[in-house]
Design an enzyme around this catalytic site. Structure first.
Site, PDB file in Angstrom:
ATOM      1  N   GLU A   1      -0.641  -2.229   5.143  1.00  0.00           N
ATOM      2  CA  GLU A   1       0.289  -2.157   6.287  1.00  0.00           C
ATOM      3  C   GLU A   1       0.124  -0.823   7.000  1.00  0.00           C
ATOM      4  O   GLU A   1       0.267  -0.739   8.214  1.00  0.00           O
ATOM      5  CB  GLU A   1       1.741  -2.322   5.800  1.00  0.00           C
ATOM      6  CG  GLU A   1       2.746  -2.587   6.926  1.00  0.00           C
ATOM      7  CD  GLU A   1       3.047  -1.378   7.793  1.00  0.00           C
ATOM      8  OE1 GLU A   1       3.157  -1.541   9.020  1.00  0.00           O
ATOM      9  OE2 GLU A   1       3.157  -0.253   7.258  1.00  0.00           O
TER      10      GLU A   1
ATOM     11  N   ASP B   1       0.792  -1.231   0.000  1.00  0.00           N
ATOM     12  CA  ASP B   1       0.000   0.000   0.000  1.00  0.00           C
ATOM     13  C   ASP B   1       0.829   1.287   0.000  1.00  0.00           C
ATOM     14  O   ASP B   1       1.981   1.325   0.420  1.00  0.00           O
ATOM     15  CB  ASP B   1      -0.992   0.015   1.178  1.00  0.00           C
ATOM     16  CG  ASP B   1      -0.344  -0.227   2.528  1.00  0.00           C
ATOM     17  OD1 ASP B   1       0.700  -0.907   2.597  1.00  0.00           O
ATOM     18  OD2 ASP B   1      -0.884   0.254   3.543  1.00  0.00           O
TER      19      ASP B   1
HETATM   20 NI    NI Z   1       6.420   1.186   5.655  1.00  0.00          NI
END
Ligand code: NI
Length: 405
Positions: A147, A89
């Site tokens: 994440e 991401d």
């Molecule tokens: Ni990172």
């Protein structure tokens, strides 16, 4: 020295060199087309397309949203499986690097290097596929969503990514702006913090600014609470434990002459030790109860535990260190001086199976740091091959090791 088994480092480096240019191009493509957490659809599609070209089994998209997994089966002489993980991401940041492959999506940018992580893991998949005849056991490839926000790792684990086949160890890396280019930093034990979050409503009773005695003013209550929080960390937590408590958002009032009903305080608590971590909300609540009690007000506390502390396994970390020394030379491998208080959801893998997470440096020099989560963040493509080779060397060394099954 690690027993290299049947796989030599020059062979790994040669196979890595063959895919390097393609990996750089993939990284640039990912960088041009960043996607926010849980929206990594084009990214996942690209990952899937590239993995489909390789001799993998169980290529599975749509794991916990946009996650992708695949399995590279070895020649079967070792029943173990090692997991390699990348996050996919990007961040809600407007890029300002001037790079020819800058983000084409307004307000979205790969400003933490996850495009590099994804490209490195694709490269490792290519190299390991090329060398699979010499691979005794299996490698599970995990490309995870989100994440940066909610922890895609945890969701993927809930969906069974650590089973079928059972995963015996996990390795991940982060491109790192405070480590010189091409240098690996490792650390056994705690590496990164649990990034927990709180939101507090300090509740009083509003009214005219000139008549405070008829009100319960939440503003001085909030001020006292913020100060007590710092005293709490300094006086109630063992000084040898690392804790950060930052109040980052403060919201009160609508006019200069109106005492508000409430003040909102939001912030984060970072800890490295699970016991300390669990004790903090109770201490915060003590402060809230006492301070609001003195003033005759009340409070509401929302405290959420997010990613656990990231704790590296000593044996797997030693294995990664030796692999990095083998590939890069001992002068490019060093121990991280201390953990840092950032959070990282690889922690969920590390909590479940023996794991190691390491940093691969991208800073132009020891003094010239690259800031993560910043519009000028950039990585040096020359380190991608280093990441690939260290991951692949670690995989072969894992199967050459007598680590407990
Ligand atoms: Ni990172």
């Amino acid at each position: 020295m690690t027993n290299p088994g049947t796989m030599t480092t020059p062979t790994i480096l040669e196979a890595t060199a063959k895919v390097e240019q393609k990996v750089i191009e993939l990284r640039h493509h990912l960088h041009r087309h960043p996607e926010l957490s849980f929206q990594e659809e084009q990214t996942a599609a690209l990952v899937q397309r590239e993995l489909a070209l390789l001799p993998l089994s169980d290529l599975t998209p749509g794991v916990y949203g946009t996650g992708v997994t695949a399995l590279l089966q070895g020649n079967g002489s070792d029943p173990r499986t090692i997991l390699l993980r990348a996050d996919m991401d990007a961040l809600p940041i407007q890029e300002d690097t001037g790079l020819p492959f800058s983000s084409e999506v307004p307000g979205v940018m790969h400003a933490c290097g996850h495009d590099g992580h994804t490209a490195i893991l694709l490269g490792a998949a290519m190299v390991l596929s090329e060398l699979r005849a010499h691979l005794p056991g299996s490698v599970k490839l995990v490309f995870q969503p989100a994440e940066e926000t909610e922890g895609g790792a945890e969701g993927m684990i809930r969906e069974g990514v650590l089973e079928n086949p059972h995963v015996d160890a996990a390795v991940g890396l982060h491109l790192w702006g405070s480590v010189p280019r091409g240098v690996v930093e490792y650390r056994s034990g705690p590496l990164m913090a649990a990034p927990d979050v709180f939101s507090i409503r300090v509740i009083g009773k509003g009214g005219h600014a000139a008549l405070p005695h008829q009100c319960i003013d939440p503003v001085p209550m909030a001020a006292a609470i913020i100060q007590q929080f710092q005293t709490l960390i300094a006086r109630r937590v063992d000084p040898l434990e690392s804790v950060v408590l930052s109040v980052c958002r403060l919201e009160a009032g609508t006019a200069f002459n109106v005492i508000p009903d409430e003040v909102l305080l939001e912030g984060t608590v970072r800890t490295l030790n699970q016991e300390v971590r669990e004790a903090i909300p109770g201490m915060i609540e003590d402060v809230l109860r006492q301070v609001t009690g003195i003033h005759g007000g009340s409070y509401h506390l929302d405290y959420s535990f997010r990613y656990p502390p990231l704790v590296n396994d000593p044996a797997i970390t030693d294995l990664v260190r030796k692999a990095a020394e083998d590939v890069l030379g001992a002068d490019r491998v060093r121990k991280a001086k201390q953990p840092n208080m950032g959070g990282e959801d690889f922690a969920y893998f590390a909590r479940a199976v023996p794991s190691s997470f390491f940093y691969l440096g991208i800073a132009p020099s020891e003094e010239d740091l690259v800031r993560h989560h910043h519009p000028t963040f950039r990585i040096d493509d020359t380190v991608l091959k280093d990441g690939i080779a260290v991951l692949c060397r670690s995989v072969f060394d894992f199967f050459a090791s007598p680590l407990a099954e």
